[in-house]
Design a protein around this motif. Structure first.
Motif, PDB file in Angstrom:
ATOM      1  N   ALA A  99      38.767  33.301  38.316  1.00 18.68           N
ATOM      2  CA  ALA A  99      38.571  34.191  37.186  1.00 18.68           C
ATOM      3  C   ALA A  99      38.479  35.457  37.388  1.00 18.68           C
ATOM      4  CB  ALA A  99      37.587  33.412  36.169  1.00 18.68           C
ATOM      5  N   GLY A 100      37.405  35.771  38.322  1.00 20.66           N
ATOM      6  CA  GLY A 100      37.095  36.963  38.770  1.00 20.66           C
ATOM      7  C   GLY A 100      38.187  37.451  39.459  1.00 20.66           C
ATOM      8  N   LYS A 101      38.829  36.871  40.344  1.00 24.85           N
ATOM      9  CA  LYS A 101      39.938  37.500  41.397  1.00 24.85           C
ATOM     10  C   LYS A 101      41.059  37.768  40.515  1.00 24.85           C
ATOM     11  CE  LYS A 101      40.547  35.064  45.373  1.00 24.85           C
ATOM     12  NZ  LYS A 101      40.776  34.108  46.117  1.00 24.85           N
ATOM     13  N   TYR A 102      41.383  37.149  39.389  1.00 25.84           N
ATOM     14  CA  TYR A 102      42.772  37.338  38.738  1.00 25.84           C
ATOM     15  C   TYR A 102      42.342  38.800  38.092  1.00 25.84           C
ATOM     16  CZ  TYR A 102      44.128  32.499  39.353  1.00 25.84           C
ATOM     17  OH  TYR A 102      44.492  31.290  39.971  1.00 25.84           O
ATOM     18  N   LEU A 103      41.101  38.835  37.547  1.00 29.11           N
ATOM     19  CA  LEU A 103      40.759  40.070  36.626  1.00 29.11           C
ATOM     20  C   LEU A 103      40.705  41.462  37.777  1.00 29.11           C
ATOM     21  CD1 LEU A 103      37.980  38.957  34.499  1.00 29.11           C
ATOM     22  CD2 LEU A 103      40.442  39.374  33.779  1.00 29.11           C
ATOM     23  N   ASN A 104      40.361  41.164  38.844  1.00 34.06           N
ATOM     24  CA  ASN A 104      40.655  42.097  39.748  1.00 34.06           C
ATOM     25  C   ASN A 104      41.853  42.684  39.980  1.00 34.06           C
ATOM     26  OD1 ASN A 104      37.879  43.089  41.117  1.00 34.06           O
ATOM     27  ND2 ASN A 104      37.344  41.011  40.639  1.00 34.06           N
ATOM     28  N   VAL A 105      42.862  41.538  40.282  1.00 36.96           N
ATOM     29  CA  VAL A 105      44.363  41.768  40.522  1.00 36.96           C
ATOM     30  C   VAL A 105      44.718  42.689  39.338  1.00 36.96           C
ATOM     31  CG1 VAL A 105      46.273  40.805  40.716  1.00 36.96           C
ATOM     32  CG2 VAL A 105      44.434  39.931  42.013  1.00 36.96           C
ATOM     33  N   ILE A 106      44.351  42.257  38.159  1.00 40.86           N
ATOM     34  CA  ILE A 106      44.899  42.877  36.874  1.00 40.86           C
ATOM     35  C   ILE A 106      44.312  44.353  36.717  1.00 40.86           C
ATOM     36  CG2 ILE A 106      44.724  42.928  34.309  1.00 40.86           C
ATOM     37  CD1 ILE A 106      44.444  39.862  34.538  1.00 40.86           C
ATOM     38  N   LYS A 107      43.064  44.509  37.230  1.00 42.38           N
ATOM     39  CA  LYS A 107      42.611  45.926  37.219  1.00 42.38           C
ATOM     40  C   LYS A 107      43.260  46.666  38.252  1.00 42.38           C
ATOM     41  CE  LYS A 107      38.353  44.937  37.801  1.00 42.38           C
ATOM     42  NZ  LYS A 107      36.743  45.166  37.978  1.00 42.38           N
ATOM     43  N   GLU A 108      43.643  46.107  39.615  1.00 39.46           N
ATOM     44  CA  GLU A 108      44.156  46.906  40.435  1.00 39.46           C
ATOM     45  C   GLU A 108      45.586  47.371  39.953  1.00 39.46           C
ATOM     46  OE1 GLU A 108      43.510  47.834  43.302  1.00 39.46           O
ATOM     47  OE2 GLU A 108      41.553  46.744  44.002  1.00 39.46           O
ATOM     48  N   CYS A 109      46.173  46.570  39.000  1.00 36.54           N
ATOM     49  CA  CYS A 109      47.439  46.875  38.517  1.00 36.54           C
ATOM     50  C   CYS A 109      47.468  48.083  37.311  1.00 36.54           C
ATOM     51  CB  CYS A 109      48.381  45.777  38.129  1.00 36.54           C
ATOM     52  SG  CYS A 109      48.733  44.406  39.170  1.00 36.54           S
ATOM     53  N   GLY A 110      46.180  48.360  37.090  1.00 36.32           N
ATOM     54  CA  GLY A 110      46.139  49.544  36.110  1.00 36.32           C
ATOM     55  C   GLY A 110      45.985  48.898  34.776  1.00 36.32           C
ATOM     56  N   ILE A 111      45.797  47.895  34.553  1.00 39.57           N
ATOM     57  CA  ILE A 111      45.655  47.247  33.113  1.00 39.57           C
ATOM     58  C   ILE A 111      44.068  46.793  32.847  1.00 39.57           C
ATOM     59  CG2 ILE A 111      45.815  45.143  31.625  1.00 39.57           C
ATOM     60  CD1 ILE A 111      48.477  44.675  33.152  1.00 39.57           C
ATOM     61  N   GLU A 112      43.638  47.516  31.626  1.00 40.79           N
ATOM     62  CA  GLU A 112      42.119  47.557  31.400  1.00 40.79           C
ATOM     63  C   GLU A 112      41.763  46.219  31.062  1.00 40.79           C
ATOM     64  OE1 GLU A 112      41.371  50.478  28.405  1.00 40.79           O
ATOM     65  OE2 GLU A 112      41.998  52.227  29.465  1.00 40.79           O
ATOM     66  N   VAL A 113      40.664  45.814  31.378  1.00 39.60           N
ATOM     67  CA  VAL A 113      39.661  44.717  30.985  1.00 39.60           C
ATOM     68  C   VAL A 113      38.432  45.308  30.472  1.00 39.60           C
ATOM     69  CG1 VAL A 113      41.072  43.279  32.712  1.00 39.60           C
ATOM     70  CG2 VAL A 113      38.888  44.515  33.275  1.00 39.60           C
ATOM     71  N   LYS A 114      37.624  44.226  30.026  1.00 45.48           N
ATOM     72  CA  LYS A 114      36.501  44.478  29.421  1.00 45.48           C
ATOM     73  C   LYS A 114      35.469  45.295  30.506  1.00 45.48           C
ATOM     74  CE  LYS A 114      35.935  40.952  26.042  1.00 45.48           C
ATOM     75  NZ  LYS A 114      35.127  39.620  25.623  1.00 45.48           N
ATOM     76  N   LYS A 115      34.626  46.162  29.967  1.00 39.73           N
ATOM     77  CA  LYS A 115      33.815  46.957  30.783  1.00 39.73           C
ATOM     78  C   LYS A 115      32.292  45.960  30.898  1.00 39.73           C
ATOM     79  CE  LYS A 115      35.796  51.335  29.861  1.00 39.73           C
ATOM     80  NZ  LYS A 115      35.422  52.523  29.175  1.00 39.73           N
ATOM     81  N   PRO A 116      31.868  46.158  31.769  1.00 42.03           N
ATOM     82  CA  PRO A 116      30.464  45.512  31.898  1.00 42.03           C
ATOM     83  C   PRO A 116      29.425  45.815  30.844  1.00 42.03           C
ATOM     84  CG  PRO A 116      31.038  46.312  34.237  1.00 42.03           C
ATOM     85  CD  PRO A 116      32.030  46.930  33.276  1.00 42.03           C
ATOM     86  N   GLY A 117      29.275  46.809  30.241  1.00 42.42           N
ATOM     87  CA  GLY A 117      28.624  47.063  29.233  1.00 42.42           C
ATOM     88  C   GLY A 117      28.929  46.451  27.862  1.00 42.42           C
TER      89      GLY A 117
END
Length: 931
Positions: free
Chosen positions: A524-542
């Motif tokens: 789950a975390g690895k997929y989100l990191n790939v998505i972020k690397e592609c420039g797509i926004e995900v939830k922020k830690p805050g």
């Protein structure tokens, strides 16, 4: 109840509480009884008997008990007005408040020299007492402290022993001197019970009393002894009926001191957030324990019926709980202490003990050697117990003690407190892909040196496999056969287990309730990191921290559903990104077109254009020229590949070894694939064997056609699916098909050449005509064999499996399922093309070599025929005719032999391992010559 002890320099009165009187009759003492009573109390409190008499006269009840007549020998003492005892003071609200009597410590303070320590207030001074009445838990037996000038060292802010110097008694009180030889001699049982109850209230807070002291073998300054709990020693003169209950309660004090010492030692930052959260939960329980002891002290001070049995009745349930807490703390400490002891016992400095003599610094060198051994996994895992290991220990204990309701409740409560930091890290990871783990407590670790920039130049799957990994070394593909063989072992960075157990240290220990979910948490975390690397926004830690309110139960189905939902969301988001935006399916179709040669007109054109270059040695062929010829063949408007949108990603490469030698080393486990698709030869073979193999390779020059392969450029994030490992599988299948295409083309060219007049016209020699017919027959059988294998590979292996893959990709729901389906598709194709079985591969390689040599022998056959046509008489000589037949017979014998062996091997494998080969068996029966 305050745990601060009264300094030994001041004395607090100990006045046992009397029983409730049933009548209003007053007791009076004679002078002798009065002296005995005062002497007994003086020996207990270690003061002068005169001070006891003065104190009794100052209290109203005491003056009535004395019943002194006028004209008594002590006429100098004034008779104060009688006042009620504290037990009945509350019944008279109309009476003005009584001034509390001063403690004996205060009276003695006035009498002693001014250099003594000042008196500290105690709870007993706030209520009027009557003899024999109970004092507060803060009252202590009197003692004269030896000054520090005498050389006594303090321990925990107090003297290790109380050295009392009884003040000289009057001559008429000489009989009291002998009474002090034993502390409780001639002390009534009621007084002993009250005294021991007061002492126990101190000891239960870890503070020594008058009758209960630290054992001589116990040192409160020793950290190891403190973590195992204080050892106590009871005054031997205590009545045996009281001693039994006291010994039952003393383990509670030992457990409390062990827990408190463990909490103090685990305050350092290196124990991590989970350890601090656990300490917070234990401190909350200790607070409840202190409230209980304070309530018992209040009951002790207010109830005249309070006894040692009452104290035991209230504390008995707490004894089991405190023992469980102490056992848990000891289990946390024992792993660290055991590893430190193991490391300390290793005195080898690596130089046979000569490091100091050589001036190399023995201690420092030994520490360096220990670190090196730890890195190499030669010694067990050390360091503090932190993170997931703490949760794992609590879970193990909860499972072991599941039949004990108290233990189950205790461990569940502690797990709830300790898991909160771990839960926040986990939720942040699966919701945002952000990993915040400063103390290495979480199950996932990050390799910061592996970034997206590495993937641009070397599109391996290192980012996917090694950027984020589980600390226990397990991976999703660890049980997938060929994928596991191609995957480098990630367990090299896994810390060794704790000494004497199989539990991994720190974050590498994953709690049992998260074991089934660890791969989904990682992905789950690895997929989100790939998505972020592609420039797509995900939830922020805050944003995630605001969603987590209150205490979260980490081992309940509700939390598991949260993990599942986060995993599905990350999967679907990345899957949509790959399939819709990055056009994964068209890329796969392009690779199928170029590597599986489904429309191979461009390959035929390329082989014709590059024929002269491909006949050169592999090291002498020009890659630039071959690349330009490939572009020319691919971009030809008449070719089906000219409309491929990704034809620019195709390029030519040269491999270092022949296809069959490479595959044989892989399947026979003498070598394995690394990330870059090259060979990683097994270590352990002799130097002579290596030299022999090098000589044989030099003697057999690798041609460019045998080393030729295609490569494909892939960009992130598609490189996660079409990684170097998967492209290597594509290359293996491509080289297998290319070799078949090349042999088919060569045999077809041989057939065209043999259609020339010199081959077709009758030469007038029957022997030569038979020789030509045998050549035609052998060429036809070889061509039929090659075409049957090629048709089987393309029509009955690659195409049906590709159709099945397309069907799966249309229904795929998760990225890891897509990766699995893709790798399974390639592995299935390799297996059904007979490229994974060493026996089949060995026979097939020899068969292909025989056909290749026969094709290359065509020029010799043409020469032999031309010589015969030029001079039939000379060439009809039996010796020369025998040479022609001998050469042809060798090809026929080899081909027939290996064809039979190949058919038998394929038939056996079709019936035992690979059912798909049954179609090939049917095809080969039609072409195999039966002799």
């Amino acid at each position: 109840m305050s745990t601060n002890r009264i300094p030994s320099g001041s004395t607090v009165p100990f006045t046992p509480r009397p029983r409730k009187r049933t009548s209003s009759s007053r007791l009076t003492f004679t002078d002798k009884e009065l002296r005995e009573f005062a002497g007994t109390l003086a020996s207990v409190r270690k003061v002068r008997p005169g001070a006891i008499l003065e104190e009794l006269e100052q209290s109203g009840e005491g003056s009535q008990l004395l019943g002194r007549q006028e004209g008594s020998s002590r006429t100098t003492r004034a008779e104060p007005a009688a006042r009620p005892s504290s037990s009945r003071a509350a019944d008279r609200p109309d009476r003005p408040s009584q001034q509390p009597r001063p403690s004996s410590s205060a009276s003695r303070h006035r009498e002693r020299d001014s250099h003594r320590e000042p008196t500290y207030p105690s709870s007993s001074s706030s209520r009027p007492v009557v003899p024999p009445s109970s004092s507060s838990s803060s009252s202590r037996p009197a003692a004269t402290v030896v000054p520090e000038a005498d050389g006594w060292k303090t321990r925990n802010g107090k003297l290790p022993e109380r050295h009392a110097h009884p003040e000289p008694a009057p001559a008429e009180d000489d009989e009291e001197v002998g009474a002090e030889t034993r502390l409780l001699d001639r002390v009534p049982l009621e007084v002993q019970e009250a005294w021991i109850c007061e002492d126990l209230l101190f000891v239960l807070q870890g503070v020594e009393g008058a009758l209960i002291r630290y054992d001589e073998s116990y040192d409160p300054l020793d950290e190891e002894q403190r973590t195992r709990g204080a050892r106590w020693k009871v005054d031997p003169s205590l009545d045996s009926s009281l001693l039994s209950l006291v010994e039952r309660l003393l383990p509670l004090a030992s457990f409390f001191t062990a827990v408190e010492a463990s909490m103090e030692s685990r305050n350092a930052p290196e124990y991590g957030m989970v350890g601090h959260a656990l300490s917070s939960g234990i401190r909350a329980m200790l607070k409840e324990y202190r409230v209980l002891t304070a309530q018992l002290e209040s009951l002790f001070l207010s109830s005249p019926t309070f006894t040692l049995q009452t104290l035991y009745f209230h504390l008995h349930p707490t004894l089991h709980t405190m023992s469980l807490l102490a056992s848990l703390c000891l289990s946390l400490e024992s792993d660290e202490a055991g590893q430190e002891a193991l490391d300390d016992s290793d005195d080898d400095d690596g130089l046979g003990g000569m490091a100091e003599e050589l001036g190399l610094g023995g201690a420092g060198l030994k520490g360096l050697m220990k670190n090196l051994k730890a890195q190499e996994g030669l010694i067990g895992g050390g360091g503090p117990v932190v993170g997931g290991e703490i949760l794992g220990i609590i879970c193990e204990r909860e499972a072991t003690m599941s039949g004990d309701p108290t233990a189950s409740t205790l461990h569940s409560t502690l797990l709830l407190h300790a898991a909160q930091p771990y839960c926040k890290m986990l939720v942040k990871w699966i919701s945002t892909g952000y990993l915040s783990d400063p103390f290495d407590e979480f199950m996932v670790k990050e390799s910061g040196h592996i970034t997206k920039g590495v993937l641009e130049s070397d599109y391996t799957d290192e980012y996917w496999e090694r950027r984020y990994t589980l600390r226990d070394g397990s991976s999703v593909t660890s049980g997938k056969g060929s994928a596991a063989k191609a995957t480098p072992s990630l367990s090299a960075a896994v810390p060794p287990p704790r000494h004497g157990s199989s539990r991994l240290p720190g974050g590498a220990c994953i709690p049992a309730f998260l074991q089934p979910w660890k791969h989904k948490i990682l992905l789950a975390g690895k997929y989100l990191n790939v998505i972020k690397e592609c420039g797509i926004e995900v939830k922020k830690p805050g944003e995630v921290e605001g969603d987590v309110d209150g205490m979260v139960i980490i081992n309940e189905p509700k939390f598991y559903k949260r993990i599942e939902d986060a995993y599905i969301y990350a999967n679907k988001t990345l899957l949509k990104l790959m399939i819709e935006e990055q056009e994964l399916i068209p890329h796969l179709r392009s690779m199928k077109h170029f590597f599986f040669l489904d429309q191979s007109d461009f390959v035929t054109n390329f082989l014709d254009l590059a024929a002269s270059e491909l006949r050169k040695p592999a090291k002498g062929a020009s890659l630039v020229k071959l690349q330009s010829l490939l572009d020319l063949a691919v971009r030809n408007p008449a070719s089906s590949s000219s409309n491929d949108p990704y034809k620019d990603d195709l390029k030519v490469v040269m491999q270092s070894q022949g296809l069959y030698d490479w595959l044989l080393k892989i399947v026979s486990k003498t070598g394995s694939l690394t990330e870059d698709g090259e060979l990683d030869f097994a270590i352990g073979e002799g130097h002579e064997e290596d030299t022999t193999s090098k000589k044989s390779e030099k003697e057999r020059t690798l041609l460019a056609i045998d080393a030729l392969a295609f490569d494909y450029s892939v960009k992130f994030p598609l490189s996660l699916v079409m990684s170097r490992k998967t492209i290597t599988r594509y290359q293996l299948i491509f080289r297998f098909l290319l070799h078949l295409h090349h042999l088919e083309s060569a045999l077809s060219g041989m057939w065209l050449e043999q259609k020339t007049p010199q081959w077709r016209n009758h030469c007038g020699n029957e022997d030569m005509e038979k020789w030509k017919m045998r050549i035609f027959s052998l060429r036809a059988r070889m061509l039929a064999f090659v075409r049957q294998v090629l048709a089987f590979a393309t029509g009955e292996v690659l195409e049906p499996n590709w159709r099945a893959l397309e069907g799966k990709l249309a229904k795929v729901q998760t990225v890891d399922q897509l990766l699995k389906d893709h790798v399974d598709f390639l592995d299935t194709c390799l297996k059904q093309c007979m490229l994974t079985t060493s026996k089949l591969l060995g026979i097939y390689a020899k068969l292909m070599t025989t056909i290749s040599v026969f094709v290359s022998y065509q020029s010799s056959l043409n020469t032999a025929l031309s010589k015969f046509l030029a001079d039939p008489v000379a060439e009809s000589d039996p010796v020369k005719a025998n040479l022609r037949w001998t050469a042809l017979s060798k090809f026929e014998i080899n081909f027939n032999h290996h064809t039979k062996l190949h058919l038998d091997a394929v038939t056996y494998n079709a019936g035992s391992e690979n059912v798909a080969l049954l179609a090939l068996v049917t095809r080969l029966h039609q072409t195999t010559l039966r002799i």
